[in-house]
Design an enzyme around this catalytic site. Structure first.
Site, PDB file in Angstrom:
ATOM      1  N   PRO A   9      11.638  20.009   6.431  1.00  0.00           N
ATOM      2  CA  PRO A   9      10.063  19.438   6.844  1.00  0.00           C
ATOM      3  C   PRO A   9      10.105  18.773   8.513  1.00  0.00           C
ATOM      4  CG  PRO A   9      10.706  18.582   4.510  1.00  0.00           C
ATOM      5  CD  PRO A   9      11.912  19.661   4.584  1.00  0.00           C
ATOM      6  N   ASN A  10       9.473  19.101   9.090  1.00  0.00           N
ATOM      7  CA  ASN A  10       8.892  19.103  10.192  1.00  0.00           C
ATOM      8  C   ASN A  10      10.104  18.338  11.412  1.00  0.00           C
ATOM      9  OD1 ASN A  10       6.650  17.471   9.672  1.00  0.00           O
ATOM     10  ND2 ASN A  10       7.947  15.994   8.052  1.00  0.00           N
ATOM     11  N   ARG A  17       7.792  15.321  18.009  1.00  0.00           N
ATOM     12  CA  ARG A  17       7.573  14.356  16.520  1.00  0.00           C
ATOM     13  C   ARG A  17       8.518  13.304  17.299  1.00  0.00           C
ATOM     14  NH1 ARG A  17      12.165  15.203  11.597  1.00  0.00           N
ATOM     15  NH2 ARG A  17      10.295  13.744  10.649  1.00  0.00           N
ATOM     16  N   TYR A  22      14.247  10.640  17.900  1.00  0.00           N
ATOM     17  CA  TYR A  22      14.955  12.297  17.050  1.00  0.00           C
ATOM     18  C   TYR A  22      15.080  13.114  18.650  1.00  0.00           C
ATOM     19  CZ  TYR A  22      13.398  11.850  12.677  1.00  0.00           C
ATOM     20  OH  TYR A  22      13.102  11.733  11.439  1.00  0.00           O
ATOM     21  N   ASN A  74      19.883  20.484   6.994  1.00  0.00           N
ATOM     22  CA  ASN A  74      19.352  18.937   7.118  1.00  0.00           C
ATOM     23  C   ASN A  74      18.048  18.898   6.425  1.00  0.00           C
ATOM     24  OD1 ASN A  74      17.651  16.836   8.085  1.00  0.00           O
ATOM     25  ND2 ASN A  74      18.298  17.249  10.024  1.00  0.00           N
ATOM     26  N   ALA A  77      12.955  15.532   5.176  1.00  0.00           N
ATOM     27  CA  ALA A  77      12.238  14.384   4.269  1.00  0.00           C
ATOM     28  C   ALA A  77      12.581  15.037   2.582  1.00  0.00           C
ATOM     29  CB  ALA A  77      10.658  14.214   3.815  1.00  0.00           C
ATOM     30  N   GLU A  98      26.187  18.168   5.049  1.00  0.00           N
ATOM     31  CA  GLU A  98      24.635  17.763   5.418  1.00  0.00           C
ATOM     32  C   GLU A  98      23.974  16.686   7.063  1.00  0.00           C
ATOM     33  OE1 GLU A  98      24.721  14.121   2.644  1.00  0.00           O
ATOM     34  OE2 GLU A  98      22.280  13.524   3.501  1.00  0.00           O
ATOM     35  N   HIS A 100      22.124  14.959   9.043  1.00  0.00           N
ATOM     36  CA  HIS A 100      20.961  14.361   9.695  1.00  0.00           C
ATOM     37  C   HIS A 100      21.357  13.739  11.430  1.00  0.00           C
ATOM     38  CE1 HIS A 100      19.845  14.176   6.244  1.00  0.00           C
ATOM     39  NE2 HIS A 100      20.629  13.664   5.896  1.00  0.00           N
ATOM     40  N   ARG A 107      17.958   2.991   9.090  1.00  0.00           N
ATOM     41  CA  ARG A 107      16.567   3.177   9.108  1.00  0.00           C
ATOM     42  C   ARG A 107      15.907   2.142   7.431  1.00  0.00           C
ATOM     43  NH1 ARG A 107      15.086   9.247  10.831  1.00  0.00           N
ATOM     44  NH2 ARG A 107      12.808   7.974  10.364  1.00  0.00           N
TER      45      ARG A 107
HETATM   46  C1  DQA Z   1      16.111  12.989   8.961  1.00  0.00           C
HETATM   47  C2  DQA Z   1      16.210  12.310   8.679  1.00  0.00           C
HETATM   48  C3  DQA Z   1      14.793  11.596   8.101  1.00  0.00           C
HETATM   49  O1  DQA Z   1      14.693  11.084   6.501  1.00  0.00           O
HETATM   50  C4  DQA Z   1      13.667  12.526   8.362  1.00  0.00           C
HETATM   51  O2  DQA Z   1      12.349  12.603   7.669  1.00  0.00           O
HETATM   52  C5  DQA Z   1      13.488  13.632   9.152  1.00  0.00           C
HETATM   53  C6  DQA Z   1      14.611  14.289   9.615  1.00  0.00           C
HETATM   54  C7  DQA Z   1      17.033  13.200  10.324  1.00  0.00           C
HETATM   55  O3  DQA Z   1      17.292  14.262  10.618  1.00  0.00           O
HETATM   56  O4  DQA Z   1      17.212  12.143  10.447  1.00  0.00           O
HETATM   57  O5  DQA Z   1      12.575  14.789   8.846  1.00  0.00           O
HETATM   58  O6  DQA Z   1      16.443  13.812   8.652  1.00  0.00           O
END
Ligand code: DQA
Length: 143
Positions: A9-10, A17, A22, A74, A77, A98, A100, A107
Site C-alpha cells: 500500500p501507498n 508521498r 521516500y 516491499n 505498512a 524483502e 524497504h 524510524r
Molecule cells: C516502507 C516502510 C514502511 O514502514 C512504510 O509503511 C512504507 C514503505 C519503505 O519502503 O521504506 O509504506 O516499506
C-alpha cells in the site's frame, strides 16, 4: 527466469508521498528502472502493486502456480502487521527478498518489526529504489 516484484500500500504514491523519506522518484520511475534491469539481464520480471492485503496474498499464491522462481516484496505498512502475507510466503516457499526504500531501522519502533522477514532469504533497507535492483540481482545469482 521469472521474478515477481510486489509492492504494498501507498507505494503507487512514490514521488508524491513524504518525499523527505521516500525521495522524488515516482512509481513509474521504479517500473522503468526494473524494466531496464530485466532487459539488461534477460530476466522475465512482473511488477505488481496493491493497496489490499488479500490481493497481495492472492498474488503470492498465484506465483506458486505459474512457476515463479523468485519474489521481491516491499509489503510497505503490511510488513509490520501482516501474518497473512507471512503465511502466504511460507506456503509458496519461493526464494524471497524483502525490500524497504527507507531505513526502517532508524524510524518509529513499530517499523522495526517485520512479520515477513522470517520467510525471506535477505532484507535490503534504506537504499532507495536501487534496493529493488540489488534484490533482483541477488535472486538472479542465487537461482
Ligand atoms: C516502507 C516502510 C514502511 O514502514 C512504510 O509503511 C512504507 C514503505 C519503505 O519502503 O521504506 O509504506 O516499506
Amino acid at each position: 527466469m521469472r521474478i515477481l516484484v510486489i509492492n504494498g500500500p501507498n507505494l503507487n504514491m512514490l514521488g508524491i508521498r513524504e518525499k523527505n523519506i521516500y525521495g522524488n522518484e515516482t512509481y513509474n520511475d521504479l517500473i522503468d528502472l526494473i524494466e531496464k534491469t530485466s532487459i539488461e539481464n534477460n530476466i522475465d520480471i512482473e511488477v505488481y502493486q496493491s493497496n489490499h492485503e488479500g490481493d497481495i496474498v492472492d498474488k503470492i499464491q498465484d506465483s506458486y502456480f505459474n512457476k515463479t522462481d523468485g519474489i521481491v516484496i516491499n509489503p510497505a505498512a503490511y510488513t509490520h502487521t501482516s501474518v497473512a502475507i507471512l503465511d502466504a510466503l511460507k506456503a509458496v516457499n519461493i526464494p524471497t527478498v524483502e525490500v524497504h526504500i527507507s531505513d526502517v531501522s532508524k524510524r518509529e519502533d513499530f517499523r522495526k518489526i517485520s512479520y515477513v522477514r522470517s520467510a525471506c532469504a535477505k532484507t535490503i533497507i534504506g537504499k532507495g529504489l536501487y534496493g529493488y535492483i540489488e534484490a533482483i540481482l541477488f535472486l538472479t545469482n542465487k537461482l
